[in-house]
Design an enzyme around this catalytic site. Structure first.
Site, mmCIF file in Angstrom:
data_model
loop_
_atom_site.group_PDB
_atom_site.id
_atom_site.type_symbol
_atom_site.label_atom_id
_atom_site.label_comp_id
_atom_site.label_asym_id
_atom_site.label_seq_id
_atom_site.Cartn_x
_atom_site.Cartn_y
_atom_site.Cartn_z
ATOM 1 N N MET A 103 0.844 -1.195 0.000
ATOM 2 C CA MET A 103 0.000 0.000 0.000
ATOM 3 C C MET A 103 0.882 1.248 0.000
ATOM 4 O O MET A 103 0.442 2.343 0.338
ATOM 5 C CB MET A 103 -0.938 -0.013 1.217
ATOM 6 C CG MET A 103 -1.878 -1.221 1.187
ATOM 7 S SD MET A 103 -3.426 -0.974 2.060
ATOM 8 C CE MET A 103 -2.837 -0.667 3.709
ATOM 9 N N HIS B 133 9.504 -3.373 3.331
ATOM 10 C CA HIS B 133 9.103 -3.569 1.928
ATOM 11 C C HIS B 133 10.342 -3.814 1.051
ATOM 12 O O HIS B 133 10.322 -4.658 0.155
ATOM 13 C CB HIS B 133 8.395 -2.320 1.390
ATOM 14 C CG HIS B 133 7.094 -2.007 2.058
ATOM 15 N ND1 HIS B 133 6.903 -0.861 2.781
ATOM 16 C CD2 HIS B 133 5.915 -2.678 2.095
ATOM 17 C CE1 HIS B 133 5.664 -0.826 3.239
ATOM 18 N NE2 HIS B 133 5.042 -1.929 2.854
ATOM 19 N N GLN C 227 -10.328 -2.622 2.420
ATOM 20 C CA GLN C 227 -9.820 -3.351 3.589
ATOM 21 C C GLN C 227 -9.767 -2.461 4.834
ATOM 22 O O GLN C 227 -9.250 -2.879 5.873
ATOM 23 C CB GLN C 227 -8.465 -3.984 3.291
ATOM 24 C CG GLN C 227 -7.291 -3.027 3.153
ATOM 25 C CD GLN C 227 -6.020 -3.754 2.733
ATOM 26 O OE1 GLN C 227 -5.888 -4.198 1.604
ATOM 27 N NE2 GLN C 227 -5.071 -3.891 3.639
ATOM 28 N N GLY D 22 5.083 -9.877 3.982
ATOM 29 C CA GLY D 22 5.830 -9.793 5.235
ATOM 30 C C GLY D 22 5.158 -10.600 6.335
ATOM 31 O O GLY D 22 3.931 -10.664 6.414
ATOM 32 N N ASP E 211 2.447 -9.088 9.129
ATOM 33 C CA ASP E 211 1.005 -9.334 8.987
ATOM 34 C C ASP E 211 0.815 -10.848 8.915
ATOM 35 O O ASP E 211 0.474 -11.400 7.865
ATOM 36 C CB ASP E 211 0.487 -8.642 7.720
ATOM 37 C CG ASP E 211 0.582 -7.131 7.837
ATOM 38 O OD1 ASP E 211 -0.090 -6.565 8.706
ATOM 39 O OD2 ASP E 211 1.343 -6.524 7.069
ATOM 40 N N VAL F 130 11.143 -6.938 9.642
ATOM 41 C CA VAL F 130 12.342 -6.082 9.707
ATOM 42 C C VAL F 130 12.112 -5.062 10.816
ATOM 43 O O VAL F 130 11.028 -4.476 10.916
ATOM 44 C CB VAL F 130 12.607 -5.387 8.357
ATOM 45 C CG1 VAL F 130 13.798 -4.440 8.454
ATOM 46 C CG2 VAL F 130 12.857 -6.436 7.267
ATOM 47 N N MET G 56 9.112 -2.477 11.687
ATOM 48 C CA MET G 56 8.874 -1.475 10.630
ATOM 49 C C MET G 56 7.407 -1.521 10.213
ATOM 50 O O MET G 56 6.831 -2.597 10.020
ATOM 51 C CB MET G 56 9.725 -1.796 9.404
ATOM 52 C CG MET G 56 11.195 -1.729 9.672
ATOM 53 S SD MET G 56 11.815 -0.124 9.216
ATOM 54 C CE MET G 56 13.538 -0.339 9.614
#
Ligand code: PAF
Length: 285
Positions: free
Chosen positions: A32, A39, A63, A149, A152, A178, A186
């Site tokens: 997003m 990322h 969402q 990642g 989530d 990370v 992050m």
């Protein structure tokens, strides 16, 4: 190959067809935007996994719940494209909402059990929005491999289930969280935090460390670990627990004992900002 920026979904689909016709393996990182080092780690792995690296930047309205942060979600397209260039992205797909959800749109994808509990309960409709947009992005971009990642964690589990259930021929790769040097995970939402809130937010990773330590020292009772985790978070003023939960790391089913790899998932409001973090606790046998 210079970075191509494609806002149009038909054009993106045609480019993806061409890549496939040329026998090129497409690696895909959906985001997003407001890209951070987390990322970038997905993009770097994507670069290694594919001949062509596609990034999508789309703040997906469906969402977000009615009282969530859609309108103020941080955006920085020029900065994102610069980071994408540096990470070796070949194509950035940057559609507008009207492109993705044409008038009369009324279809959704629902993954059931694994989307219940944790963020699924706290953010009703969230995972339907995620599964629906990811399905659309998969159809448009036709990736061979897609990277997500592990921050989530539940989202990754939902996507894996959906790919299995709906027979997408796509490898789904989860990448480690990370962290900042002070261990804050992050997140694009860290941009909302004041200096003081950022300090308070460190209680999330401290909570994961505490639980990990308890399990390392032999604690197996989920209730005792949860109680210690909640007490630590509650000891910091201005931080409000949304949930703290222990779940089987594979099925996300509730657990009473930590006998197998077990997910500790934490969501908390730091001021007005909702942050999540997690760790898989692996007991020594
Ligand atoms: O994780 C995210 O950034 C989003 O949920 C995703 C997967 C890009 C879908 O909008």
């Amino acid at each position: 190959m210079p970075l191509e920026v494609i806002p149009d979904k038909r054009e993106m689909a045609i480019r993806a067809e061409e890549f496939r016709r040329d026998g090129r393996r497409i690696a895909f990182v959906p985001t997003m935007g407001f890209l951070h080092a987390g990322h970038v780690s997905l993009l770097e792995e994507g670069r290694r996994r594919g001949d062509v690296l596609v990034l999508s930047i789309f703040v997906n309205p469906i969402q977000f719940g009615p009282n969530e942060d859609l309108a103020r979600y941080p955006r920085d397209l020029p900065g994102d494209l610069e980071k994408a260039r540096r990470a070796g992205v070949d194509v950035a797909f940057v559609p507008e909402p009207a492109q993705m959800y044409t008038e009369g749109f009324q279809t959704s994808v629902e993954v059931r059990e694994i989307a219940r509990g944790l963020c699924g309960d706290k953010r009703p409709g969230h995972f339907v929005g995620v599964a629906t947009v990811v399905t659309k992005l998969f159809h448009i971009i036709k990736p061979h491999v897609a990277l997500f990642g592990e921050k989530d964690y539940q989202q990754l589990a939902v996507i894996r289930r959906m790919v299995l259930d709906l027979d997408f021929d796509i490898e789904v790769l989860g990448m480690p969280i990370v962290r900042e040097p002070d261990e804050l995970a992050m997140s694009s939402r860290n941009a909302y935090l004041s200096g003081e809130e950022r300090q308070k937010a460190l209680v999330l990773s401290r909570t994961l460390n505490l639980a990990e330590e308890m399990v390392r020292e032999g604690e197996r009772d989920a209730a005792r670990v949860l109680s210690a985790a909640r007490a630590l978070i509650n000891s910091v003023g201005g931080v409000r627990i949304d949930y703290v939960d222990l779940r089987d790391a594979v099925t996300l089913a509730e657990v009473a004992r930590i006998e197998r790899p077990t997910l500790l998932a934490v969501a908390a409001f730091v001021g007005k900002t909702r942050l999540i973090d997690n760790r898989v606790l692996t007991p020594r046998s």
